[in-house]
Enzyme design. Structure first.
Site, short mmCIF file in Angstrom:
data_model
loop_
_atom_site.label_atom_id
_atom_site.label_comp_id
_atom_site.label_asym_id
_atom_site.label_seq_id
_atom_site.Cartn_x
_atom_site.Cartn_y
_atom_site.Cartn_z
N LEU A 273 0.98 -1.47 0.06
CA LEU A 273 0.10 0.08 0.03
C LEU A 273 1.07 1.34 0.09
O LEU A 273 0.39 2.30 -0.53
CB LEU A 273 -0.95 -0.08 0.97
CG LEU A 273 -1.63 1.20 1.40
CD1 LEU A 273 -2.71 1.62 0.40
CD2 LEU A 273 -2.53 1.20 2.79
N GLN B 198 1.39 3.90 -3.36
CA GLN B 198 0.58 4.83 -3.89
C GLN B 198 -0.06 5.72 -2.78
O GLN B 198 -0.40 6.58 -2.92
CB GLN B 198 -0.47 4.32 -4.83
CG GLN B 198 -1.66 3.53 -3.92
CD GLN B 198 -1.29 2.20 -4.11
OE1 GLN B 198 -0.19 1.54 -4.12
NE2 GLN B 198 -2.23 1.24 -4.01
N CYS B 199 0.12 5.31 -1.44
CA CYS B 199 -0.54 5.91 -0.28
C CYS B 199 0.60 6.22 0.86
O CYS B 199 0.64 5.18 1.66
CB CYS B 199 -1.65 5.01 0.35
SG CYS B 199 -2.61 5.51 1.60
N LYS B 200 1.04 7.45 0.77
CA LYS B 200 2.04 7.45 1.38
C LYS B 200 1.87 8.10 2.92
O LYS B 200 2.71 7.97 3.86
CB LYS B 200 2.97 8.72 0.92
CG LYS B 200 3.58 8.13 -0.43
CD LYS B 200 5.13 8.05 -0.71
CE LYS B 200 5.75 7.60 -2.05
NZ LYS B 200 5.16 5.95 -2.23
#
Ligand code: GRE
Length: 338
Positions: free
Chosen positions: A247, A250-252
């Site tokens: 994850l 793309q989802c920092k």
């Protein structure tokens, strides 16, 4: 409190009176009153606002609305008709009324262009979309806006610097048949609305929409569609498991970061001081906006509750109007500094 701003307030086109009556029959014990309140812009809701200290209302087209129309040409034509109609209506009371654009969400470029037209030509405050767009030849497909082809639309929102309100709509097609047909009393506010919107907004988070558009502002109603209650657990699984499994790509940021920087919640249809206190503790009063959910709820229930709920003067002002003034860049309106 005077000068409250309310932003989940529905209207319908009078020519759809029969459709409103059918819809009201599923939710309301007084369909005639509901339909009258839904179709009125200039009188009934203005009297309620006066009586209950609402200075400014941002109006939006009722659910399921254009998101229920799976023919893209028909959906676009209706969205334009609604926007032209409500632009004229709110122009009669610029210090009391504003509007969200209604959008056909079949095509990201077309949705972006209609949003731009409404903001630039009419001064609309953003858009309100009723969850997924029904699509496909029999209306059984669902368009989510969390995929990369929607980047052009989200870029337009941030270029114009306007928020999008992600509002629920009812389950339809296969989803309705499989999940809800045998549980129909759970459709709407008890469960299905929150499930639909929370899936959609968390889809945007995990598919990286806010990482690609860090300035994007999304509003969700009903004190966060159940997400604040699950904040710890979502955070725990994102940070301690899912990010280690990919994850992170793309989802920092953390779920708490997105709720602090990109997502707002409103009090629409959820008039519980316990829940509001909980949301203030989880998200802070900086991300909460007063709203009613009229005519599905009453001005009296929302306003009497909010005006008498125990909270600090600062929190009441922020939630009641100051946050909305900043988010929507509102100028002076009735009782805006009372
Ligand atoms: C809505 O906001 O659209 C809504 C309905 C039905 C019941 C409650 C409600 O469409 O808030």
């Amino acid at each position: 409190m005077l000068g409250k701003v309310a932003l989940e307030e529905a209207f319908a086109l009078p020519r759809f009176e029969e459709r409103q009556r059918w819809w009201a029959s599923l939710f309301s014990t007084d369909a005639d009153k509901h339909v009258k309140e839904m179709n009125d812009i200039q009188k009934i809701r203005m009297d309620y606002a006066e009586k209950h200290g609402v200075g400014y209302q941002i109006l939006s087209y009722t659910a399921p609305g254009v998101q229920d129309i799976w023919d893209p040409v028909e959906a676009q034509a209706l969205a334009v008709e609604i926007n032209d109609y409500i632009a004229e209506q709110v122009a009669a009371k610029p210090d009391r009324l504003g509007a969200f654009a209604t959008l056909s969400m079949h095509n990201p470029q077309e949705a972006a262009a209609e949003l731009r037209r409404c903001v630039e030509k009419y001064g609309f405050k953003g858009a309100l979309v009723n969850d997924t767009q029904r699509a496909g030849k029999d209306g059984d497909d669902l368009v989510f806006y969390d995929q990369p082809e929607w980047d052009v639309f989200w870029k337009t929102c941030t270029d114009l610097d306007v928020p999008l309100y992600l509002h629920p709509r009812n389950p339809t097609g296969t989803i309705y048949e499989r999940l809800w047909a045998d549980r129909k009393w759970l459709i709407g506010p008890p469960l299905s609305f929150a499930q639909g919107v929370s899936l959609h907004v968390l889809g945007m988070v995990t598919n990286g929409v806010f990482d690609r558009h860090p300035k994007l502002q999304i509003v969700i109603g009903h004190l966060g569609e159940h997400i604040p209650f699950d904040m710890w657990r979502i955070n725990h699984w994102f940070e301690d498991r899912k990010k280690l499994l990919g994850l992170e790509k793309q989802c920092k940021k953390t779920i708490r970061d997105y709720f602090a920087q990109n997502i707002w919640i409103t009090t629409s249809g959820h008039f519980s001081t316990t829940t509001l206190n909980f949301c203030m503790a989880e998200l802070s009063s900086d991300r909460i906006l007063f709203s009613i959910d009229y005519p599905f709820e009453t001005f009296a229930d929302a306003c009497d509750w909010f005006d008498s709920a125990e909270m600090s003067v600062t929190d009441r002002l922020k939630i009641g109007r100051e946050n909305a003034k900043k988010l929507f860049k509102l100028g002076n309106y009735k009782d805006s500094s009372a």
